[in-house]
Design a protein around this motif. Structure first.
Motif, PDB file in Angstrom:
ATOM      1  N   ASP A 103       0.789  -1.233   0.000  1.00  0.00           N
ATOM      2  CA  ASP A 103       0.000   0.000   0.000  1.00  0.00           C
ATOM      3  C   ASP A 103       0.824   1.288   0.000  1.00  0.00           C
ATOM      4  O   ASP A 103       0.274   2.360   0.176  1.00  0.00           O
ATOM      5  CB  ASP A 103      -0.965   0.014   1.196  1.00  0.00           C
ATOM      6  CG  ASP A 103      -0.233  -0.077   2.521  1.00  0.00           C
ATOM      7  OD1 ASP A 103       1.002  -0.130   2.511  1.00  0.00           O
ATOM      8  OD2 ASP A 103      -0.899  -0.101   3.568  1.00  0.00           O
ATOM      9  N   ASN A 104       2.115   1.196  -0.176  1.00  0.00           N
ATOM     10  CA  ASN A 104       2.921   2.405  -0.248  1.00  0.00           C
ATOM     11  C   ASN A 104       2.661   3.058  -1.605  1.00  0.00           C
ATOM     12  O   ASN A 104       2.880   2.429  -2.630  1.00  0.00           O
ATOM     13  CB  ASN A 104       4.397   2.056  -0.092  1.00  0.00           C
ATOM     14  CG  ASN A 104       5.267   3.266   0.045  1.00  0.00           C
ATOM     15  OD1 ASN A 104       4.809   4.310   0.521  1.00  0.00           O
ATOM     16  ND2 ASN A 104       6.507   3.167  -0.382  1.00  0.00           N
ATOM     17  N   TRP A 105       2.206   4.295  -1.609  1.00  0.00           N
ATOM     18  CA  TRP A 105       1.754   4.880  -2.880  1.00  0.00           C
ATOM     19  C   TRP A 105       1.757   6.404  -2.829  1.00  0.00           C
ATOM     20  O   TRP A 105       2.062   7.002  -1.795  1.00  0.00           O
ATOM     21  CB  TRP A 105       0.329   4.390  -3.200  1.00  0.00           C
ATOM     22  CG  TRP A 105      -0.738   5.037  -2.384  1.00  0.00           C
ATOM     23  CD1 TRP A 105      -0.763   5.132  -1.023  1.00  0.00           C
ATOM     24  CD2 TRP A 105      -1.925   5.691  -2.855  1.00  0.00           C
ATOM     25  NE1 TRP A 105      -1.899   5.787  -0.632  1.00  0.00           N
ATOM     26  CE2 TRP A 105      -2.622   6.150  -1.727  1.00  0.00           C
ATOM     27  CE3 TRP A 105      -2.449   5.917  -4.128  1.00  0.00           C
ATOM     28  CZ2 TRP A 105      -3.842   6.841  -1.833  1.00  0.00           C
ATOM     29  CZ3 TRP A 105      -3.655   6.594  -4.231  1.00  0.00           C
ATOM     30  CH2 TRP A 105      -4.338   7.050  -3.088  1.00  0.00           C
ATOM     31  N   TYR A 112      -7.678  -5.799   2.233  1.00  0.00           N
ATOM     32  CA  TYR A 112      -7.840  -5.266   0.875  1.00  0.00           C
ATOM     33  C   TYR A 112      -7.756  -6.424  -0.122  1.00  0.00           C
ATOM     34  O   TYR A 112      -6.668  -6.878  -0.443  1.00  0.00           O
ATOM     35  CB  TYR A 112      -6.747  -4.252   0.555  1.00  0.00           C
ATOM     36  CG  TYR A 112      -6.772  -3.035   1.446  1.00  0.00           C
ATOM     37  CD1 TYR A 112      -7.774  -2.082   1.320  1.00  0.00           C
ATOM     38  CD2 TYR A 112      -5.795  -2.839   2.419  1.00  0.00           C
ATOM     39  CE1 TYR A 112      -7.806  -0.966   2.126  1.00  0.00           C
ATOM     40  CE2 TYR A 112      -5.818  -1.713   3.236  1.00  0.00           C
ATOM     41  CZ  TYR A 112      -6.825  -0.783   3.080  1.00  0.00           C
ATOM     42  OH  TYR A 112      -6.848   0.319   3.881  1.00  0.00           O
ATOM     43  N   ILE A 140      -3.420   1.405  -5.806  1.00  0.00           N
ATOM     44  CA  ILE A 140      -4.374   1.139  -4.725  1.00  0.00           C
ATOM     45  C   ILE A 140      -3.980  -0.106  -3.924  1.00  0.00           C
ATOM     46  O   ILE A 140      -3.338  -1.023  -4.448  1.00  0.00           O
ATOM     47  CB  ILE A 140      -5.808   0.985  -5.284  1.00  0.00           C
ATOM     48  CG1 ILE A 140      -5.904  -0.179  -6.274  1.00  0.00           C
ATOM     49  CG2 ILE A 140      -6.254   2.294  -5.941  1.00  0.00           C
ATOM     50  CD1 ILE A 140      -7.311  -0.442  -6.775  1.00  0.00           C
ATOM     51  N   ALA A 141      -4.403  -0.121  -2.674  1.00  0.00           N
ATOM     52  CA  ALA A 141      -4.017  -1.222  -1.784  1.00  0.00           C
ATOM     53  C   ALA A 141      -4.642  -2.556  -2.185  1.00  0.00           C
ATOM     54  O   ALA A 141      -4.218  -3.605  -1.722  1.00  0.00           O
ATOM     55  CB  ALA A 141      -4.389  -0.871  -0.346  1.00  0.00           C
ATOM     56  N   TYR A 142      -5.657  -2.507  -3.057  1.00  0.00           N
ATOM     57  CA  TYR A 142      -6.313  -3.738  -3.497  1.00  0.00           C
ATOM     58  C   TYR A 142      -5.502  -4.481  -4.568  1.00  0.00           C
ATOM     59  O   TYR A 142      -5.868  -5.569  -4.978  1.00  0.00           O
ATOM     60  CB  TYR A 142      -7.705  -3.422  -4.068  1.00  0.00           C
ATOM     61  CG  TYR A 142      -8.730  -3.048  -3.022  1.00  0.00           C
ATOM     62  CD1 TYR A 142      -9.461  -4.026  -2.372  1.00  0.00           C
ATOM     63  CD2 TYR A 142      -8.951  -1.720  -2.682  1.00  0.00           C
ATOM     64  CE1 TYR A 142     -10.404  -3.694  -1.407  1.00  0.00           C
ATOM     65  CE2 TYR A 142      -9.889  -1.375  -1.720  1.00  0.00           C
ATOM     66  CZ  TYR A 142     -10.616  -2.366  -1.085  1.00  0.00           C
ATOM     67  OH  TYR A 142     -11.537  -2.029  -0.134  1.00  0.00           O
ATOM     68  N   LYS A 190      -2.415  -7.151   5.477  1.00  0.00           N
ATOM     69  CA  LYS A 190      -3.298  -6.132   4.899  1.00  0.00           C
ATOM     70  C   LYS A 190      -3.989  -6.632   3.626  1.00  0.00           C
ATOM     71  O   LYS A 190      -5.039  -6.127   3.253  1.00  0.00           O
ATOM     72  CB  LYS A 190      -2.493  -4.872   4.571  1.00  0.00           C
ATOM     73  CG  LYS A 190      -2.137  -4.030   5.793  1.00  0.00           C
ATOM     74  CD  LYS A 190      -1.334  -2.823   5.348  1.00  0.00           C
ATOM     75  CE  LYS A 190      -0.932  -1.926   6.489  1.00  0.00           C
ATOM     76  NZ  LYS A 190       0.022  -0.891   6.039  1.00  0.00           N
TER      77      LYS A 190
END
Lengths: 424, 441
Positions: free
Chosen positions: B300-302, B349, B312-314, B345
């Motif tokens: 999720d680093n963005w 997600y 996106i974390a998905y 995570k």
């Protein structure tokens, strides 16, 4: 005629206020069947939370639900107060590498006039992401320089900055000049520089006090001249009067000691920020009675001898010493990770309940809004999160979020983009 | 003695020597074993002999002299593998030139980099440490085990794929750093694609020159007065990619540039094993699954730059569900110690199961590195690379207690705590002494 106008005015006032309350309050909402973790007070299984006019009307077990109330079935869910981020850049930064989107730092060393809430972007894509992770309130803080500016407290919902701001000025942010770590001969220069900067900070506060004195004197005596307007001093007046706390970013052992000394000498109301070496000087901090807000725990200590987990165990040590603390994300794009920091501290020695308080009631107390939020208690603002598990857990899904008693969307650019490309 | 026998003896003695020096014996008892590929054993034992897992099951008896670790109430998982980092290196980017395929990360390994220690405090036992993303064609990466305290020679995993780093987008365009002097070609994604194509065309030409020369040498007619082509180390590397002796790992963020690179790989017939970062992989999951190309990404680093602003974390969960082989990497000397948090995570997600989530940091990266026969899961015959956690590794409240490589304990939290306590006692005593001295003055 007068009578008529009066009646009309009364009707107008009543109807306007009715309209306003109508708009503000979505009527009565009853959250039913949740396991309630009020943070202050005992946990309640299979409880009820009543929301009226945006406030928590009642929390408990045997509560009568008024007829016509909207019922939210929360069976199997856990109800928590919305989390509070102790310091972040939400609404002040979109994309780190693009300066055009970065608005939390000014140039120059003294910027007490700079207010983060005046640069707030309500449409920031990061705000709904934090919200959908159970965070409902955030301190948006400035950075850089010696005096960076003023932070504000915001609710994570609203179309305009005004709708979002809870408290436009919470603290004056100071970046405490770090003393060099090692006393080598070559480093006398930066050492002098650091102490020179502390002197400069003291000097500007002294000037502000004098500025106030002259203003007061001129107020009493029309014959005296007002001091020439000075922007920097003007905005430091609430600081020197002790009305507005300073939030001092400080990390190393000696710097923390120096910062405490600075606060004492200047008789300021203060909050310490970062405080990564706090565990080395816990006694000093405790004695000073200054609360602490931790930054991101995701950093490797620069000193090998501090141990790999120094950042992780720091909150636990400070909590044990009886210091008031809160957590922060110190980020915009990763502000959603606030609960991860609290959980990490819990993994390394902080009591789990204390960790939860560090993202709810403790920051509320530190920011002076604990009568309004930070726990699920009667009379507080209805910032409520319904989750399918422990709110600090990585795997937990947030199902419903209420801010000021209104249910807000848990969708974000994450879900929007996903849905868009699912259609492919 | 002829050369062959000397070679044979040397080879045999090397074999004997290496088998002697390989690994240690260890029995881990009564842990909850998450094998990753073969389910969970609620209370089981793992026997490691000479660094190799010999037995997994219940009530295994320790052979004489074998060290025992009691893992009652603990979680035992395969050592975590980081498919993309830059730790243990004395340099990351060769930035003087644009194409630097000849550069090798194995030449600049730094066994004393403290990030190796940081890695083992988070249960990491193997990393793919790579050239940076400053050049369209960077250098050859290397896979090492995080054997903190050993020499770099002992760390290298020779059986892993040989991988070459490619990079697209903002970094190679130098979008985010101020230009010093004349701008460097390429400045656009057009140029990036074109320059990689140019180098492969050159490499093909180079290979043909050599083929012609070698063929000409064979025939008596043409063998006279032949001059060998010049050996070019850069071209040799690219030739190895074209010969299938090396695979491509390509840093790319945007979906479009990712697709273009796949096209390029088809134009020249080389193998891409995975895309790095691949923020927008969810947009092209179909293509990636079809081409059997994996991704090695942040969970999720963005939003730290424009090309990462739709990451996106998905991504991990969605791509996994759509048949793409996904690994979660750290790309950092800090994030490396909490890859298990990132894996967790992916359950929130994208709705992955526990097993799917753990795979993101164990067997999936192992497959991407070509080491799935020796690492990435707990199976008989694989290396005894193991991490032990106090709580479920996917819980936010967990911490790594022991990291074991080839049966040898490299990180032990209990030992760490003991040493720290001793150090603090010593410090206090010294301070007391100082005070006393100060007092007598």
């Amino acid at each position: 005629m007068i009578k008529r106008t009066f009646v009309f005015a009364v009707i107008l006032i009543i109807s306007v206020s009715f309209c306003l309350t109508q708009e503000k309050s979505p009527g009565v909402i009853a959250i039913k069947g949740a396991s309630i973790i009020p943070v202050v007070g005992e946990d309640i299984t299979d409880g009820i939370i009543l929301i009226k006019d945006g406030l928590i009307e009642a929390v408990g077990k045997n509560i009568a639900i008024p007829a016509g109330a909207k019922i939210v079935d929360a069976k199997g869910l856990f109800a928590y107060p919305g989390m509070i981020d102790g310091s972040c850049y939400l609404g002040l930064q979109e994309i780190g590498s693009i300066r055009a989107t970065v608005d939390y730092k000014e140039t120059g060393r003294f910027n007490p006039q700079a207010k983060t809430v005046e640069a707030l972007r309500p449409d920031s894509m990061h705000i709904p992401i934090s919200r959908s992770n159970g965070i409902t309130t955030a301190l948006v803080a400035p950075s850089d320089g010696l005096i960076s500016g003023q932070s504000g407290l915001i609710r994570l919902v609203g179309w305009t900055p005004e709708e979002m701001v809870i408290k436009s000025s919470v603290a004056m942010h100071i970046q405490f000049p770090p003393l060099p770590r090692l006393r080598r001969r070559r480093e006398t220069q930066p050492r002098e520089q650091a102490s020179k900067q502390i002197t400069e900070l003291k000097e500007i506060l002294k000037q502000a006090r004098y500025y106030q004195k002259r203003k007061d004197a001129a107020k009493k005596n029309l014959g005296l001249r007002l001091p020439e307007f000075d922007e920097k001093l003007e905005f430091l007046l609430p600081v020197v009067s002790g009305e507005l706390p300073v939030m001092i970013s400080v990390h190393a052992e000696n710097d923390i000691k120096a910062a405490i000394k600075f606060v004492k000498e200047e008789k300021l109301k203060a909050i310490l920020y970062g405080v990564t070496d706090g565990w080395k000087v816990a006694e000093d901090i405790k004695k000073s009675e200054i609360p602490v807000i931790f930054g991101s725990l995701n950093t490797v200590p620069s000193k090998w001898e501090d141990g790999y987990d120094a950042f992780y165990r720091n909150p636990g040590v400070l909590a044990k010493a009886g210091i008031k603390f809160a957590f922060s994300s110190d980020s915009a794009s990763l502000a959603k990770d606030l609960p991860c920091h609290a959980a990490k501290a819990a993994a390394f020695g902080l009591d789990k309940k204390e960790a939860l308080k560090g993202v709810t009631i403790y920051p509320a107390q530190i920011f002076g809004v604990d009568k309004m939020m930070g726990s699920l208690e009667k009379g507080k603002v209805a910032n409520i999160v319904l989750a399918d598990g422990d709110i600090l857990e990585l795997r937990t899904n947030i199902k419903h979020v209420f801010i000021d008693g209104k249910e807000v969307s848990v969708s974000s650019i994450y879900t929007e983009l996903l849905e868009k490309f699912k259609k492919r | 003695m002829n050369r062959k026998t000397i070679g044979f003896i040397l080879g045999m003695s090397l074999l004997v020597f290496s088998s002697l020096s390989f690994g240690q014996d260890l029995l881990i008892k009564n842990g909850t074993i998450l094998t990753v590929t073969k389910g969970t054993i609620p209370k089981g034992d793992i026997l490691i002999l000479k660094g190799i897992i010999k037995q997994i099951g219940e009530n295994i008896k320790a052979p004489k002299g074998v060290k025992i670790i009691d893992a009652s109430g603990k979680y035992v998982i395969p050592g975590i593998i980081d498919s993309h980092t830059h730790i243990a290196l004395a340099g990351t980017n060769e930035s003087a030139e644009v194409i630097t395929a000849e550069v090798k990360m194995s030449d600049v390994l730094d066994a004393e980099d403290r990030s190796i220690y940081t890695a083992i405090t988070g249960g990491v036992t193997m990393v793919h440490t790579m050239h940076g993303s400053g050049n369209p064609i960077g250098g050859e990466n290397v896979v090492i085990k995080t054997k903190w305290g050993k020499t770099w020679e002992e760390m290298i995993v020779h059986s892993a794929y040989r991988t070459l780093k490619f990079a697209l987008g903002e970094n190679v365009k130098r979008s985010n750093i101020p230009t010093v002097g004349a701008p460097r070609y390429p400045q656009s994604r057009m140029g990036v694609n074109a320059i990689i194509r140019r180098e492969f065309l050159k490499a093909k030409n180079y290979m043909e020159q050599w083929d012609r020369y070698l063929n000409a040498k064979k025939s008596k007619k043409t063998a006279k007065n032949l001059i060998a082509p010049r050996k070019d180390l850069r071209m040799e590397q690219l030739a190895d990619v074209l010969r299938g002796k090396m695979v491509a790992r390509c840093h790319s963020y945007r979906a479009d540039e990712t697709l273009e690179f796949i096209k390029l790989s088809k134009e020249f017939g080389f193998k891409i094993i995975s895309f790095e970062h691949a923020s927008e992989a969810f947009k092209i999951a179909k293509e990636l699954a079809k081409e059997k190309i994996g991704i090695s990404i942040f969970l999720d680093n963005w939003a730290y730059k424009v090309e990462a602003s739709e990451g996106i974390a998905y991504n991990a969960g969605y791509c996994t569900k759509n048949g793409v082989l996904v690994s979660i990497n750290s790309d950092s000397g800090e994030r490396i110690r909490r890859l298990f948090n990132d894996a967790a995570k992916a359950m929130k997600y994208g709705g992955l199961s526990e097993e799917e989530a753990i795979k993101l940091v164990t067997i999936n990266p192992a497959i991407q590195l070509g080491v799935e026969k020796i690492a990435g899961s707990l199976e008989v015959g694989k290396h005894g690379d193991i991490a032990i956690f106090n709580e479920h590794p996917l819980s936010a409240y967990t911490l790594c207690e022991k990291t074991i490589i080839e049966g040898e304990v490299y990180f032990d939290r209990a030992q760490y705590l003991k040493e720290r306590e001793e150090m603090e006692m010593k410090k206090k005593e010294e301070e007391k002494k100082k005070e006393k001295k100060g007092g007598t003055k």
